[in-house]
Design an enzyme around this catalytic site. Structure first.
Site, short mmCIF file in Angstrom:
data_model
loop_
_atom_site.label_atom_id
_atom_site.label_comp_id
_atom_site.label_asym_id
_atom_site.label_seq_id
_atom_site.Cartn_x
_atom_site.Cartn_y
_atom_site.Cartn_z
N HIS A 57 30.15 42.40 42.70
CA HIS A 57 31.02 42.72 41.54
C HIS A 57 32.39 42.07 41.69
CE1 HIS A 57 32.15 45.52 38.16
NE2 HIS A 57 33.32 45.02 38.53
N HIS A 59 35.64 39.51 39.49
CA HIS A 59 36.21 38.96 38.25
C HIS A 59 36.84 37.61 38.56
CE1 HIS A 59 35.67 42.60 35.77
NE2 HIS A 59 35.70 43.18 36.94
N GLN A 152 35.16 42.96 27.76
CA GLN A 152 36.19 43.75 28.46
C GLN A 152 36.90 44.75 27.54
OE1 GLN A 152 38.22 41.57 31.36
NE2 GLN A 152 39.47 43.28 31.95
N HIS A 210 30.16 47.84 33.60
CA HIS A 210 31.23 48.71 34.05
C HIS A 210 30.94 50.06 33.41
CE1 HIS A 210 33.18 44.96 35.08
NE2 HIS A 210 34.20 45.60 35.60
N GLU A 213 34.17 54.08 34.62
CA GLU A 213 35.27 53.81 35.55
C GLU A 213 36.44 54.70 35.11
OE1 GLU A 213 36.67 49.79 35.76
OE2 GLU A 213 37.87 50.16 37.54
N ASP A 309 35.58 43.27 43.48
CA ASP A 309 36.14 43.50 42.15
C ASP A 309 37.32 42.56 41.86
OD1 ASP A 309 36.23 44.57 39.63
OD2 ASP A 309 36.96 46.55 40.22
N TRP A 315 45.36 43.34 38.50
CA TRP A 315 45.08 44.72 38.91
C TRP A 315 45.27 44.97 40.39
CZ3 TRP A 315 42.18 41.79 35.54
CH2 TRP A 315 42.22 42.21 34.21
FE FE2 Z 1 35.22 45.21 37.51
#
Ligand code: FE2
Length: 426
Positions: A57, A59, A152, A210, A213, A309, A315
């Site tokens: 997982h 991005h 997203q 996802h 979350e 991730d 983030w």
């Molecule tokens: Fe993610």
């Protein structure tokens, strides 16, 4: 005559003194005292040799954008989302490709040779899709990049997202993504899961959403995902990523949910570094840890992988592509300190995600591709403890990365002159 033999390897399953024979990029033998000769012999010196790390997982479209256009000052999810919104209009295909290739270099050096990356499709230009498809092709000789079409901003919530997602799949994106908890209502979330699973069923694709979350114990889209997986016969092809709401769910409800996931053949991916930092932010003390119920999922027979991730993006300002760091955090957050549990944490960044991604020829056995990592560690637990140095990384029989061993030099009266943090002399 073989091309290469790695002698005296310790394997993750505990076998020691194993010789691995390689010819034409494939493993042709993995056994003690291999009676063969090779053009090159490498002495593993009893250290751990593992198939490559796999990140289930990630991005890739956001990675290494740290500081663009500014840093996340608060370190929160909300500021991260705002930052991504500021960065998106400024993205160029060239910069996306360059950052993704740079991250793949980092990954290779850490023995990470397979990554499932979500790619944002809520952009009519599909700039990131275009860029990452190019990257996928460029890195294919040394890294397996699997792409997930990720709406997203919500496939129903964001205008045009469903159309964009289908176009991304037409262009060659591998997996159907989703984000049901981000849709406007629970009903819309459930509807998005139905629509996306039907698209996957029609196209014969895998699903990785996802899912939940959130710290909201009533965020239960994983139930819908399992139900749709079962209804459409998608067993073994569906994954719920994050599943953090499960941390906060009612125990009785979870006792019903886990068998449903098992029956439906749904896998789970936790992202320990990100879950521990982004979840629980609305809590006073005690603060929830926000990672899904990893030991309980495993005990129910559900495959659980750990993902990275984020690395240096809006983030998360940290990370280096080190899946042992991910396993280390997962082990601690889930309190998986038992001997078998620590080995499960190692599997969560190697063989379990390899199975979830459907990687072919993965493993150390005759017929597998000779993708191997030699670690400066005696076994998987020591590898996690030390986030061990990847002494050598091999792809299809070719060494593609090397790192010198970690070694400290000391100048102390009556003490050793060097150390590598391993137990010796026992
Ligand atoms: Fe993610």
């Amino acid at each position: 005559m073989l091309d290469t033999i790695l002698r005296n390897c310790t394997l993750a399953d505990g076998r020691t003194g194993i010789d691995i024979g390689i010819r034409d990029g494939l493993i042709v033998a993995a056994e003690p005292a291999l009676a063969a000769t090779a053009a090159e012999t490498i002495d593993a010196a009893g250290q751990l040799v593992t198939p490559p790390f796999v990140d289930a997982h990630f991005h890739m479209d956001a990675t290494l954008s740290y500081g663009l256009p500014r840093v996340n000052a608060s370190g929160t999810l909300l500021e991260g989302i705002a930052l991504w919104g500021e960065l998106k209009p400024q993205l160029t295909r060239e910069a996306l490709v360059e950052r993704a290739l740079a991250y793949c270099d980092w990954a290779v050096a850490k023995g990470l040779l397979a990554i499932r990356s979500h790619v944002d499709v809520c952009d009519a230009r599909l700039l990131a899709v275009d860029a990452l498809l190019e990257v996928k092709e460029k890195v294919a000789p040394y890294l397996d990049l699997q792409l997930v079409a990720f709406p997203q901003d919500g496939v129903l919530r964001s205008a045009g997202a469903l159309d964009n997602l289908e176009r991304a799949l037409d262009m060659g994106v591998d997996v159907v993504g989703g984000i049901p908890h981000f849709e406007r209502t629970m009903a819309d979330g459930a509807e998005s899961v139905r629509i996306l699973c039907e698209i996957a069923a029609e196209r014969g694709l895998m699903v990785d959403m996802h899912c939940d979350e959130s710290d909201d114990p009533l965020s239960r889209h994983i139930e819908i995902l399992a139900f749709q997986s079962q209804r459409l016969g998608l067993h073994g092809r569906v994954t719920g990523s994050h599943l953090t709401s499960m941390h906060s769910m009612d125990n009785y409800y979870v006792s019903k949910l886990l068998p449903l996931m098992k029956e439906a053949g749904v896998a789970a991916i936790a992202n320990p570094l990100i879950n521990i930092t982004l979840q629980g932010r609305h809590d006073g003390y005690p603060k929830r840890r926000g990672m899904t119920r990893v030991p309980e999922l495993l005990a129910a027979g559900i495959p659980v992988a750990f993902g990275h991730d984020c690395v240096m993006d809006p983030w998360y300002s940290l990370g280096s592509g080190d899946m042992l760091e991910v396993a280390h955090m997962g082990l601690h957050v889930a309190q998986m300190t038992g001997q078998a549990a620590m080995h499960q944490c190692f599997a969560a960044v190697t063989e379990t995600p390899a199975a979830i991604l459907g990687l072919e020829g993965y493993g150390i056995a005759p017929g597998c591709r000779a993708d191997l990592v030699l670690l400066q560690a005696a076994d998987p637990v020591e590898a996690i403890r030390l986030r061990a140095t990847r002494l050598m990384v091999m792809r299809a029989g070719r060494v593609i990365a090397r790192t010198p061993p970690a070694l400290a030099r000391l100048d102390l009266p009556g003490r050793p002159s060097e150390l590598d943090w391993r137990l010796t002399g026992r």
